[in-house]
Design a protein around this motif. Sequence first.
Motif, short mmCIF file in Angstrom:
data_model
loop_
_atom_site.label_atom_id
_atom_site.label_comp_id
_atom_site.label_asym_id
_atom_site.label_seq_id
_atom_site.Cartn_x
_atom_site.Cartn_y
_atom_site.Cartn_z
N TYR A 1 35.85 45.12 28.35
CA TYR A 1 34.80 44.19 28.80
C TYR A 1 33.70 44.96 29.54
CZ TYR A 1 32.57 40.42 31.48
OH TYR A 1 31.66 39.56 32.06
N PHE B 1 36.71 31.60 32.45
CA PHE B 1 35.68 32.55 32.85
C PHE B 1 34.97 32.00 34.08
CE2 PHE B 1 31.22 33.94 32.83
CZ PHE B 1 31.40 35.31 32.88
N LEU C 1 39.11 35.58 33.75
CA LEU C 1 38.21 36.68 34.07
C LEU C 1 37.20 36.16 35.09
CD1 LEU C 1 36.68 39.26 31.64
CD2 LEU C 1 35.47 38.49 33.66
N TYR D 1 32.28 38.31 27.66
CA TYR D 1 33.64 37.76 27.56
C TYR D 1 33.91 37.27 26.15
CZ TYR D 1 37.80 35.25 29.33
OH TYR D 1 39.09 34.81 29.58
#
Length: 421
Positions: free
Chosen positions: A411, A346, A379, A255
Amino acid sequence: MTVREAPATVGQRLLWMMGHYRATEEYGTFNCPVLCRLRGRLDRAALGAAVNGLVRRHESLRTVFAGRGRDLLQRVLPAEPVGVDWRDAPQPPAPADLEAQLAAELRTRIDVGLSPIRVTCWQVSDTDHVLCLNLHHMVTDAWSTGVLFKELQTLYAHGGDLSVLPEMPWQYLDFARWQRHQTDSGALDRQRGYWLRQLDGARLARPPRLPGAGSAASGPTGVAAVTLPADVTRALKDVARDLRVTLFSVLLAGYFAQLHRATGDRDLTVASLFANRSRPESRGTVGFLANMAMLRSRRADADPRLLIKAAHVAAVGAFANEQQPFQTLPPRLIDTGGLRADDVVFQVVTDPQYKGHAGGLEFELLVPDAIGSRFSFELAVAPLGTGLRPVLFYRRDWFADAWSREFIAGYGDLLRSFTKA
């Protein structure tokens, strides 16, 4: 039994403020469902008894809220029967129609001033049902989902008999009292010092937004995803083992690397939610215990192995200091560039027991996409069979659909490259 009252926790107050000042209610961004597929001959009475057993066992599932801001109160109500809204799926079965009904339920807000739970069950066929325990996030979190899924099966098999489950060491109010004591007594001073040092000069990652993107509190959520098959997932786990780090650290490093590609910045900070379950008494507690932690990389452009190790150091430090509520730190500790500290997030969804058998039924825990994220750019990596499924939730009025799809695809490509570095 009388109504019990206590001040809302720091996390609950944050969610309340976000819900009133930030979220667009029709997106259901604060719904946190336990969504299950039930295969086999369903005993409706047993399922209703199991659901009500959960409500009797966990005070959070009958907690409502009154007041506002720092005066927000949580009120635990006496256990009253909770009905199941039984619905027939379209006949003949039409998956798209069922998905539309599920999406509508997940996007319908829950009024926590009245009740934190809404229960619906769709009959797809005589041997196939979908159950949704739709909960407000102020009374649950991801860890709690696993607790409820496991106990639902046990209670279904025993007709809602609570005596088959172990005693509860902590209800949520016990956690709330403990958290207030930790904060007020100075027990968290060491952890507070860690965060002040770690985040000194930190800058929130800022993915490029659309030209003219407004400052509205929230907007519609877009979803983009990729799939990492079993062989890639195994290779990523091998990388983690070889470097003596966690898989979380490898995924986090990806990330950071992709955000560096998108922004050109080397010093990046993102938010994450940690379970905050280090106390053994809290392991079976249902409620919003999770704390937000900020994860920082000062070398997002580094060689993959160095970046992974740096991400691991950040993750381990955050885990060791997860009891300190981020909301009690100085508000301008991080340079957010006008965003909120939790705008870029994240998360890795832990791998609970997604399937089980009880009372002649097969239970499968489902992870829905059809619900808005309360974050602007999140994400989340979830298990998918023996592989992984990274999913990007993004504000469509801030981030272009095509760019977001490219971001999540990039990603996935970066993670694949990690296995060859």
